[in-house]
Design an enzyme around this catalytic site. Structure first.
Site, PDB file in Angstrom:
ATOM      1  N   HIS A  52       0.752  -1.118  -0.126  1.00  0.00           N
ATOM      2  CA  HIS A  52      -0.037   0.020  -0.094  1.00  0.00           C
ATOM      3  C   HIS A  52       0.831   1.137   0.001  1.00  0.00           C
ATOM      4  O   HIS A  52       2.186   1.270   0.651  1.00  0.00           O
ATOM      5  CB  HIS A  52      -0.971  -0.143   1.423  1.00  0.00           C
ATOM      6  CG  HIS A  52      -2.074  -1.052   1.235  1.00  0.00           C
ATOM      7  ND1 HIS A  52      -3.161  -0.752   1.742  1.00  0.00           N
ATOM      8  CD2 HIS A  52      -2.121  -2.199   0.671  1.00  0.00           C
ATOM      9  CE1 HIS A  52      -3.887  -1.825   1.470  1.00  0.00           C
ATOM     10  NE2 HIS A  52      -3.488  -2.673   0.993  1.00  0.00           N
ATOM     11  N   GLU A  54       0.778   3.928   1.713  1.00  0.00           N
ATOM     12  CA  GLU A  54       1.209   4.472   2.981  1.00  0.00           C
ATOM     13  C   GLU A  54       2.200   3.592   3.764  1.00  0.00           C
ATOM     14  O   GLU A  54       3.312   4.230   4.286  1.00  0.00           O
ATOM     15  CB  GLU A  54      -0.093   4.335   3.938  1.00  0.00           C
ATOM     16  CG  GLU A  54      -1.274   5.195   3.712  1.00  0.00           C
ATOM     17  CD  GLU A  54      -2.380   4.534   2.839  1.00  0.00           C
ATOM     18  OE1 GLU A  54      -3.561   4.664   3.099  1.00  0.00           O
ATOM     19  OE2 GLU A  54      -1.967   3.534   2.062  1.00  0.00           O
ATOM     20  N   CYS A  82      -6.768   2.140   5.117  1.00  0.00           N
ATOM     21  CA  CYS A  82      -7.783   0.894   5.139  1.00  0.00           C
ATOM     22  C   CYS A  82      -7.082   0.689   6.950  1.00  0.00           C
ATOM     23  O   CYS A  82      -6.206   1.304   7.435  1.00  0.00           O
ATOM     24  CB  CYS A  82      -7.228  -0.040   4.468  1.00  0.00           C
ATOM     25  SG  CYS A  82      -5.775  -0.685   4.663  1.00  0.00           S
ATOM     26  N   CYS A  85      -3.271   0.057   7.171  1.00  0.00           N
ATOM     27  CA  CYS A  85      -2.626   1.180   7.182  1.00  0.00           C
ATOM     28  C   CYS A  85      -2.810   2.090   8.413  1.00  0.00           C
ATOM     29  O   CYS A  85      -1.815   2.931   8.841  1.00  0.00           O
ATOM     30  CB  CYS A  85      -2.944   1.997   5.828  1.00  0.00           C
ATOM     31  SG  CYS A  85      -2.229   1.419   4.527  1.00  0.00           S
TER      32      CYS A  85
END
Length: 157
Positions: A52, A54, A82, A85
């Site tokens: 991801h 992040e 999410c 994260c």
């Protein structure tokens, strides 16, 4: 430099994802007005659920700064994080989280749940909706093109 400036930097990262047919999500970690970590979504190309934007940006910032505590840093991301994260934000002690689009399917900072309301040992300052229309438009355009590609494959196959 302000929140909009750094969100535009995160949008530049999202564009990199878009260009390789990844869901266009971008992130930057900022300390004292300097970008110390960048990331964009690479789950499909990397074939890894952890890739991801992040997490990549946080990882890069930790390596650059030489530690896992990012308590003096802000994280800018184009889509509401999410649960995974949000957990990384808590664990890395990010001072402020600034995001663009709300994620009504998986957002864990407001939209579906706010994990920061739970009694964890760290609570970042959260600001949502910065350059929301630009962030949302990029995602909408990506998914529109993806649907058209899939439709074309279905018709020709």
């Amino acid at each position: 430099m302000n929140d909009e400036y750094f969100m535009r930097c995160a949008l530049e990262q999202a564009q990199k994802a878009y260009e390789i047919d990844e869901v266009p999500i971008g992130a930057v970690v900022v300390k004292d007005g300097e970008i110390v970590g960048t990331g964009f979504n690479k789950r499909e190309t990397g074939k890894n659920a952890l890739y991801h934007a992040e997490l990549t940006a946080i990882d890069e910032a930790c390596k650059k700064l030489g530690g896992w505590r990012l308590w003096q840093c802000d994280l800018y991301v184009t889509l509401e994080p999410c649960p995974m994260c949000a957990g990384a934000i808590i664990n890395s002690r990010i001072k402020r989280l600034i995001y663009g689009s709300y994620d009504y399917k998986a957002g864990s900072c407001k939209s579906v749940i706010n994990l920061f309301d739970l009694p964890y040992n760290h609570k970042p300052i959260v600001i949502g909706g910065v350059l929301e229309s630009e962030c949302s438009e990029m995602l909408s355009q990506f998914f529109k093109e993806l649907r058209e590609k899939r439709k074309g494959k279905t018709i020709s196959n």
